[in-house]
Write an enzyme that holds these catalytic residues in place. Structure first.
Site, PDB file in Angstrom:
ATOM      1  N   ASP A  92      45.389  31.396  34.611  1.00 19.22           N
ATOM      2  CA  ASP A  92      45.188  29.992  34.968  1.00 19.22           C
ATOM      3  C   ASP A  92      44.097  29.349  34.137  1.00 19.22           C
ATOM      4  OD1 ASP A  92      45.835  27.729  36.577  1.00 19.22           O
ATOM      5  OD2 ASP A  92      43.999  28.055  37.714  1.00 19.22           O
ATOM      6  N   ASP A  93      43.078  30.120  33.755  1.00 18.88           N
ATOM      7  CA  ASP A  93      41.986  29.559  32.957  1.00 18.88           C
ATOM      8  C   ASP A  93      42.460  29.164  31.561  1.00 18.88           C
ATOM      9  OD1 ASP A  93      39.922  30.126  34.976  1.00 18.88           O
ATOM     10  OD2 ASP A  93      40.366  32.208  34.503  1.00 18.88           O
ATOM     11  N   ARG A  95      33.395  36.025  35.123  1.00 19.97           N
ATOM     12  CA  ARG A  95      33.140  34.643  34.688  1.00 19.97           C
ATOM     13  C   ARG A  95      33.647  33.688  35.766  1.00 19.97           C
ATOM     14  NH1 ARG A  95      35.077  30.190  32.917  1.00 19.97           N
ATOM     15  NH2 ARG A  95      37.198  30.932  33.327  1.00 19.97           N
ATOM     16  N   GLU A 150      42.439  35.644  36.901  1.00 18.24           N
ATOM     17  CA  GLU A 150      41.545  34.547  37.242  1.00 18.24           C
ATOM     18  C   GLU A 150      40.092  34.907  36.939  1.00 18.24           C
ATOM     19  OE1 GLU A 150      41.130  30.708  38.261  1.00 18.24           O
ATOM     20  OE2 GLU A 150      43.042  31.767  38.426  1.00 18.24           O
ATOM     21  N   ASP A 151      39.435  34.062  36.170  1.00 16.21           N
ATOM     22  CA  ASP A 151      37.998  34.164  35.904  1.00 16.21           C
ATOM     23  C   ASP A 151      37.570  35.504  35.311  1.00 16.21           C
ATOM     24  OD1 ASP A 151      37.753  31.598  36.682  1.00 16.21           O
ATOM     25  OD2 ASP A 151      36.723  31.968  38.559  1.00 16.21           O
ATOM     26  N   ASN A 155      33.502  23.305  35.631  1.00 16.11           N
ATOM     27  CA  ASN A 155      33.230  23.417  37.054  1.00 16.11           C
ATOM     28  C   ASN A 155      32.081  24.398  37.292  1.00 16.11           C
ATOM     29  OD1 ASN A 155      35.339  21.763  38.190  1.00 16.11           O
ATOM     30  ND2 ASN A 155      36.787  23.318  37.505  1.00 16.11           N
TER      31      ASN A 155
END
Length: 644
Positions: A358-359, A245, A335-336, A500
């Site tokens: 972080d997401d 993602r 992350e992602d 984003n």
């Protein structure tokens, strides 16, 4: 890496002139380490220079004392002895790629950690055999920065600017970071979002140098061994993705590596973490993106994405290997990852590892900081406001939870009650109790008593929120009707379009200010240019995670934290909100400018570290008296070092 003392360096070496017939061959090294990467099933063999030199000087190994002058002049080595046997070997022969830890001459110019380009002084050029390898001019660091910025500005396409920055990072690490630190507002959108999204989409085509570790399903059972292949051993921060993602772009598979590389560049530039202490990693379990699978330049596994037990076993081995190789104080930033894996991984490992998503957590912390700041413009406390989210994934539920935690902390009201001030809309409409049985586990806390509402605009009109937050990854979903509805029952509606890259933003800054008749307090995930409306210029804020995670990570490192606690995230939010001044508020800003980001990061690090010590999760003792000063003293500086 040891510095080079020219007095002990053998001048007539493979970097210098040919020898006479009576001279023996010596390696151009001091007492250092030579790595012999043997082509065999064994791991790389570390041998001391002393034994290596002794072995190479032995008549059996290298017969250098009786070299025929005619043979020397006609050999493929170009008049220099073939020390390693590489030039005279046929393609079928095995050779040993020797390397030394003291860079000098041509190899020094190819070492990004120590290369200074034209900034090498006259003395350094003589001491390190650079004379003639560089033009005669000597320039200073500042002039190099000026030249590079001039060159980068010549490119009209952001992806070309991104490639220029990545090439610089591979050539001259300190110049790269000085450039980024001193021009952060201009270059941040280049090295990270939104440009990094396009870079990931085209990563296979623009791929030049491997940055970080690639671990795939084929490496199962060998992950610890792979970690040991990484040259740096003292790792403090790891950013890892499985590429499922990437931003709002979906499954990019192995090509998601651009995200960990970009994040860690910001850890160094904005948070002061040493580049050598950062490790980007991509876990390649395949991709479900047909375009990637059919792309001849795709660099990852060409198979459908693994899931279930196969995926869990690989991640389990990975997490165990990280802890075994680097210890329990290394920060692992997820992350992602896709929603279903992101929540599960965070929940599974938060009690055994120093992990941070972080997401989920970084986004929540930076948004909460913006909301705390916005109260100075709209009045009241967080508990006085009502929040409506479009998007109930990692970011949406993470932000919602941190808002509810902060309200609970401020009011001493149970978390279950404060959650009722927060409403979420997903692809099926408003999340309500009647949908409870069909909801994913991370959405269930937000299922409140209310009749079903399928349309987002209807949800806005029904809930009548004071704060509208977009984390859907779906562009142009904050329509004119939505913004006008928010403006009809709020004097100053707070509108945060967080998705984003820019193309996925729920609305633009111009739309928010125009449709609200200049009354909206607006911030976005990606940057927008200033907007002029009715003769007034509006500068929107950027709710960028880069405000939080570099300082947050620094705070964990300087305190020696062993676990991440939600109170640390609240401390980071409060620290960031404190950096917004009255001057910023007068300009409608709810975030401080990025120009002072290193000082902001130091304050965030200090607040986070203080909370780590307060919670008894610190291992670095004693507690420093001035944590801000201590954080600043620990920050990496890109200033060139002087070489002996």
């Amino acid at each position: 890496m040891m510095s080079l003392n020219s007095s002990s360096f053998v001048r007539n070496s493979i970097y210098g002139k040919s020898r006479t017939q009576s001279q023996s061959i010596r390696l151009p090294v001091r007492r250092s380490t030579v790595v012999a990467m043997m082509n065999s099933s064994n791991r790389n063999i570390d041998v001391s220079v002393d034994s290596a030199v002794k072995e190479m000087n032995a008549p059996v190994a290298v017969e250098a004392t009786e070299i025929d002058s005619n043979k020397r002049s006609t050999g493929v080595g170009g008049g220099v002895e073939d020390v390693y046997g590489e030039d005279s070997a046929t393609e079928e022969h095995f050779i040993t790629p020797w390397s030394v830890s003291v860079a000098s001459g041509y190899s020094l110019l190819r070492d990004p950690h120590h290369n200074k380009g034209l900034a090498f002084t006259e003395k350094e050029r003589d001491a390190h055999y650079l004379r003639g390898l560089l033009p005669p001019v000597v320039v200073n660091h500042d002039l190099q920065v000026k030249k590079m910025m001039h060159n980068i500005r010549q490119y009209q396409i952001p992806l070309q600017q991104y490639q220029a920055m990545m090439d610089l990072q591979e050539r001259n690490e300190r110049l790269f970071y000085k450039l980024l630190i001193e021009n952060v507002e201009e270059l941040l959108p280049i090295v990270y979002t939104p440009t990094v999204g396009e870079a990931c989409q085209k990563y296979g085509s623009i791929f030049k140098h491997p940055q970080g570790l690639f671990i795939s399903l084929k490496d199962k059972g060998k992950i610890l061994e792979i970690l040991k292949n990484w040259p740096q051993k003292k790792i403090q921060v790891i950013v890892v993705t499985d590429g499922e993602r990437i931003l709002g772009l979906g499954d990019l598979g192995c090509q998601g590596m651009g995200i960990p590389v970009g994040k860690l560049s910001l850890y160094t530039a904005l948070g002061g973490i040493r580049p050598s202490a950062c490790l980007p990693i991509t876990i390649d379990v395949g991709t479900n993106n047909e375009k990637m699978l059919n792309d001849e330049f795709y660099i990852g596994l060409r198979q459908r994405r693994a899931s279930g037990q196969e995926y869990a076993e690989l991640m389990s081995e990975f997490m165990s290997a990280i802890k075994q190789n680097y210890g329990e104080k290394v920060l692992i930033q997820f992350e992602d990852f896709a929603n279903h894996n992101a929540f599960d991984l965070l929940e599974k490992y938060r009690t055994t590892h120093l992990v941070f998503n972080d997401d989920i957590q970084g986004t929540a912390s930076v948004v909460l900081a913006g909301l705390i700041s916005a109260l100075n413009l709209v009045g009241g406390s967080l508990a006085d406001h009502k929040f409506l989210f479009l998007g109930a994934g990692e970011a949406g539920t993470g932000i919602a939870e941190l808002i509810a935690l902060e309200i609970s902390k401020q009011t001493n009201v149970p978390l279950e009650e404060t959650r009722k001030k927060v409403w979420l809309v997903d692809s099926k409409g408003l999340i309500v109790r009647s949908r409870l049985d069909s909801l994913q586990h991370f959405k269930k806390p937000w299922a409140h008593d209310h009749e079903p509402v399928e349309n987002f605009l209807d949800a806005v009109k029904t809930i009548r929120p004071t704060v509208l937050i977009g984390s859907s990854g779906a562009g142009q979903t904050f329509t004119k009707e939505v913004v006008e509805a928010m403006s009809s029952f709020n004097e100053k509606p707070i509108i945060l379009a967080l998705s984003n890259p820019t193309s996925q933003s729920e609305c633009t800054a111009e739309q928010a200010y125009t449709w609200s008749e200049g009354r909206a307090i607006f911030a976005s995930g990606s940057p927008f240019a200033p907007v002029e409306y009715n003769g007034k210029v509006y500068v929107s804020g950027q709710s960028n995670n880069a405000y939080i995670f570099p300082g947050f990570g620094l705070g964990l490192i300087i305190s020696g934290a062993i676990r991440v606690h939600d109170d640390m995230l609240l401390a980071a939010s409060e620290a960031l909100a404190e950096q917004v001044t009255q001057e910023h508020f007068d300009n409608g800003l709810i975030y401080p400018p990025f120009t002072n980001i290193r000082k902001i990061s130091a304050h965030i690090a200090a607040k986070v570290a203080a909370k780590v010590y307060e919670l008894g999760l610190a291992t670095r003792l004693p507690h420093p008296e001035n944590l801000v000063a201590y954080a600043e003293s620990c920050m990496y500086s890109p200033k060139y070092r002087n070489y002996r």
